[in-house]
Design a protein around this motif. Structure first.
Motif, PDB file in Angstrom:
ATOM      1  N   GLY A 142      -0.930  -3.138  15.760  1.00 61.69           N
ATOM      2  CA  GLY A 142      -0.714  -1.765  15.335  1.00 61.69           C
ATOM      3  C   GLY A 142      -0.014  -1.716  13.997  1.00 61.69           C
ATOM      4  O   GLY A 142       0.432  -2.739  13.457  1.00 61.69           O
ATOM      5  N   ARG A 143       0.101  -0.523  13.446  1.00 60.02           N
ATOM      6  CA  ARG A 143       0.780  -0.341  12.172  1.00 60.02           C
ATOM      7  C   ARG A 143       2.260  -0.689  12.303  1.00 60.02           C
ATOM      8  O   ARG A 143       2.849  -0.555  13.373  1.00 60.02           O
ATOM      9  CB  ARG A 143       0.657   1.108  11.692  1.00 60.02           C
ATOM     10  CG  ARG A 143      -0.717   1.487  11.141  1.00 60.02           C
ATOM     11  CD  ARG A 143      -0.666   2.856  10.474  1.00 60.02           C
ATOM     12  NE  ARG A 143       0.247   2.849   9.345  1.00 60.02           N
ATOM     13  CZ  ARG A 143      -0.104   2.547   8.088  1.00 60.02           C
ATOM     14  NH1 ARG A 143      -1.354   2.228   7.817  1.00 60.02           N
ATOM     15  NH2 ARG A 143       0.788   2.582   7.112  1.00 60.02           N
ATOM     16  N   TYR A 144       2.840  -1.117  11.196  1.00 56.89           N
ATOM     17  CA  TYR A 144       4.281  -1.324  11.137  1.00 56.89           C
ATOM     18  C   TYR A 144       4.892  -0.177  10.337  1.00 56.89           C
ATOM     19  O   TYR A 144       4.406   0.157   9.259  1.00 56.89           O
ATOM     20  CB  TYR A 144       4.605  -2.661  10.460  1.00 56.89           C
ATOM     21  CG  TYR A 144       6.087  -2.882  10.294  1.00 56.89           C
ATOM     22  CD1 TYR A 144       6.868  -3.277  11.374  1.00 56.89           C
ATOM     23  CD2 TYR A 144       6.715  -2.683   9.059  1.00 56.89           C
ATOM     24  CE1 TYR A 144       8.234  -3.469  11.226  1.00 56.89           C
ATOM     25  CE2 TYR A 144       8.075  -2.875   8.913  1.00 56.89           C
ATOM     26  CZ  TYR A 144       8.828  -3.267   9.998  1.00 56.89           C
ATOM     27  OH  TYR A 144      10.177  -3.467   9.863  1.00 56.89           O
ATOM     28  N   PRO A 145       5.951   0.468  10.858  1.00 55.59           N
ATOM     29  CA  PRO A 145       6.686   0.132  12.082  1.00 55.59           C
ATOM     30  C   PRO A 145       6.088   0.721  13.359  1.00 55.59           C
ATOM     31  O   PRO A 145       6.445   0.289  14.448  1.00 55.59           O
ATOM     32  CB  PRO A 145       8.078   0.719  11.810  1.00 55.59           C
ATOM     33  CG  PRO A 145       7.804   1.905  10.934  1.00 55.59           C
ATOM     34  CD  PRO A 145       6.654   1.512  10.061  1.00 55.59           C
ATOM     35  N   GLU A 146       5.174   1.697  13.214  1.00 52.43           N
ATOM     36  CA  GLU A 146       4.586   2.285  14.410  1.00 52.43           C
ATOM     37  C   GLU A 146       3.294   2.991  14.033  1.00 52.43           C
ATOM     38  O   GLU A 146       3.006   3.253  12.871  1.00 52.43           O
ATOM     39  CB  GLU A 146       5.553   3.286  15.051  1.00 52.43           C
ATOM     40  CG  GLU A 146       5.936   4.443  14.155  1.00 52.43           C
ATOM     41  CD  GLU A 146       6.995   5.341  14.764  1.00 52.43           C
ATOM     42  OE1 GLU A 146       7.518   4.992  15.826  1.00 52.43           O
ATOM     43  OE2 GLU A 146       7.287   6.402  14.164  1.00 52.43           O
ATOM     44  N   GLY A 147       2.507   3.287  15.056  1.00 52.14           N
ATOM     45  CA  GLY A 147       1.276   4.026  14.849  1.00 52.14           C
ATOM     46  C   GLY A 147       0.049   3.130  14.800  1.00 52.14           C
ATOM     47  O   GLY A 147       0.125   1.900  14.860  1.00 52.14           O
ATOM     48  N   THR A 148      -1.119   3.775  14.691  1.00 52.45           N
ATOM     49  CA  THR A 148      -2.385   3.077  14.512  1.00 52.45           C
ATOM     50  C   THR A 148      -3.178   3.807  13.434  1.00 52.45           C
ATOM     51  O   THR A 148      -2.812   4.898  13.004  1.00 52.45           O
ATOM     52  CB  THR A 148      -3.206   3.048  15.818  1.00 52.45           C
ATOM     53  OG1 THR A 148      -3.545   4.388  16.192  1.00 52.45           O
ATOM     54  CG2 THR A 148      -2.434   2.383  16.950  1.00 52.45           C
ATOM     55  N   ASP A 149      -4.255   3.207  13.000  1.00 52.72           N
ATOM     56  CA  ASP A 149      -5.174   3.870  12.083  1.00 52.72           C
ATOM     57  C   ASP A 149      -6.560   3.272  12.277  1.00 52.72           C
ATOM     58  O   ASP A 149      -6.755   2.340  13.072  1.00 52.72           O
ATOM     59  CB  ASP A 149      -4.710   3.786  10.632  1.00 52.72           C
ATOM     60  CG  ASP A 149      -4.536   2.359  10.121  1.00 52.72           C
ATOM     61  OD1 ASP A 149      -5.191   1.447  10.667  1.00 52.72           O
ATOM     62  OD2 ASP A 149      -3.753   2.152   9.177  1.00 52.72           O
ATOM     63  N   SER A 150      -7.533   3.796  11.555  1.00 48.50           N
ATOM     64  CA  SER A 150      -8.907   3.351  11.759  1.00 48.50           C
ATOM     65  C   SER A 150      -9.090   1.891  11.386  1.00 48.50           C
ATOM     66  O   SER A 150      -9.889   1.170  12.020  1.00 48.50           O
ATOM     67  CB  SER A 150      -9.872   4.230  10.952  1.00 48.50           C
ATOM     68  OG  SER A 150      -9.585   4.159   9.563  1.00 48.50           O
ATOM     69  N   LEU A 151      -8.360   1.413  10.378  1.00 49.99           N
ATOM     70  CA  LEU A 151      -8.515   0.016   9.977  1.00 49.99           C
ATOM     71  C   LEU A 151      -8.073  -0.926  11.089  1.00 49.99           C
ATOM     72  O   LEU A 151      -8.804  -1.850  11.456  1.00 49.99           O
ATOM     73  CB  LEU A 151      -7.723  -0.252   8.697  1.00 49.99           C
ATOM     74  CG  LEU A 151      -7.925  -1.640   8.071  1.00 49.99           C
ATOM     75  CD1 LEU A 151      -7.797  -1.578   6.565  1.00 49.99           C
ATOM     76  CD2 LEU A 151      -6.928  -2.666   8.621  1.00 49.99           C
ATOM     77  N   ILE A 152      -6.884  -0.702  11.635  1.00 50.40           N
ATOM     78  CA  ILE A 152      -6.401  -1.635  12.659  1.00 50.40           C
ATOM     79  C   ILE A 152      -7.191  -1.490  13.952  1.00 50.40           C
ATOM     80  O   ILE A 152      -7.333  -2.455  14.721  1.00 50.40           O
ATOM     81  CB  ILE A 152      -4.882  -1.466  12.887  1.00 50.40           C
ATOM     82  CG1 ILE A 152      -4.295  -2.759  13.484  1.00 50.40           C
ATOM     83  CG2 ILE A 152      -4.557  -0.269  13.759  1.00 50.40           C
ATOM     84  CD1 ILE A 152      -4.451  -3.982  12.602  1.00 50.40           C
TER      85      ILE A 152
END
Length: 313
Positions: A142-152
């Motif tokens: 996941g994204r750092y420090p939090e979350g997600t996006d279409s790439l990951i």
């Protein structure tokens, strides 16, 4: 190394455009003979392109970099990468510990964490082993420090389709702090004679860590959550002609690598303890012992548990 080799081989096997960055005899072997992946189900060799430095590559907007080196090598690797690819290249920290993402975020704008459950071994140039098959491990990200996006989400889907379970999660660092608890045992496994029962010592270093987490307000995935997620990977099994000796720290000592990542495992707990006035004598002692063994070239399993315990103040 082990983790990067397994991930690279599995992605390459299903048709992704993969380039490995390796060093020394391992790089030479991959270039000369290909990368061999051994699992309990058999062995395959892949002719994966490999280079010794990011400057040998031309990066595009479609590229994603997975960091799989030990944390003590992360800073130099990122400096080399940024000089060539710029600060916008997406980087996924597929590494133990919780410091790599901070190191990357100082330099780059797109940083992702990856929680690594992947029992892999690298002891011989050109050969990596995955002790679980057909699903070699779990690499949630996941994204750092939090979350997600279409790439990951795309990265996770590609890894999952290659035979390593992976999903995008919004709280990847919560999972990485949970994984850190188990990695505190790496130094014990690397230092102690396997005939000794080190479970009480591991319980002690884990309790020190939990006390630090409470003092610092750090959240982590529960044991129950981890056990449920680990069911996504296959059980570990023997690989024909070999015996798995130990995890990443054990392997560093066995290869005579000259350094170990313990400063960012047990050392992370020692740091938290100093910041929040929590005693961490067991973790500090293991950090010290592992560094000494790496510096002196001491082979893994050379200490008796009683000697380790005597070093704990």
């Amino acid at each position: 190394g082990a983790v990067g080799g397994v991930i690279g081989a599995r992605l390459f096997e299903v048709g992704h455009d993969v380039v490995l960055i390796a060093r020394g005899p391992h790089l030479d072997a991959i270039r000369d003979r290909g990368l061999t992946l051994e699992t309990p189900l058999g062995s395959n060799t892949f002719r994966i392109p490999a280079v010794g430095h990011p400057s040998e590559l031309r990066f595009t907007h479609d590229d994603v970099v997975l960091l799989t080196m030990k944390t003590q090598h992360t800073e130099a690797a990122l400096d080399d990468l940024r000089a060539v690819a710029g600060d916008g290249v997406p980087v996924v920290c597929a590494q133990n510990g919780v410091e790599n993402e901070r190191i990357a975020a100082r330099r780059l704008t797109q940083v992702y964490g990856m929680m690594v459950w992947l029992p892999a071994t690298y002891l011989e140039p050109g050969i990596v082993q995955a002790s679980a098959a057909p699903v070699n491990g779990v690499l949630d990200t996941g994204r750092y420090p939090e979350g997600t996006d279409s790439l990951i989400e795309q990265v996770a889907a590609g890894i999952d389709a290659s035979g390593i379970a992976s999903v995008a999660v919004p709280d990847v660092m919560r999972w990485k702090y949970a994984k850190l608890l188990s990695n505190l045992g790496n130094a014990i496994q690397a230092a102690c004679d396997p005939a000794d029962d080190a479970r009480p010592l591991y319980a002690r270093v884990r309790e020190e860590a939990l006390a630090c987490y409470r003092a610092a307000g750090i959240q982590h995935a529960s044991d129950e959550e981890q056990a449920a997620r680990r069911t996504a990977m296959s059980p570990m099994a023997p690989i024909a002609g070999s015996r798995r000796g130990g995890g990443s720290t054990w392997q560093s000592l066995a290869r005579g690598a000259g350094s170990v990542e313990t400063d960012y495992l047990n050392g992370e707990i020692a740091l938290l303890g100093r910041l929040h006035a929590v005693p961490t004598p067991a973790n500090a002692a293991l950090q010290r012992i592992a560094a000494r063994m790496a510096h002196d070239g001491t082979p893994p399993g050379s200490m008796r548990l009683t000697d380790v315990e005597q070093e704990i103040a």
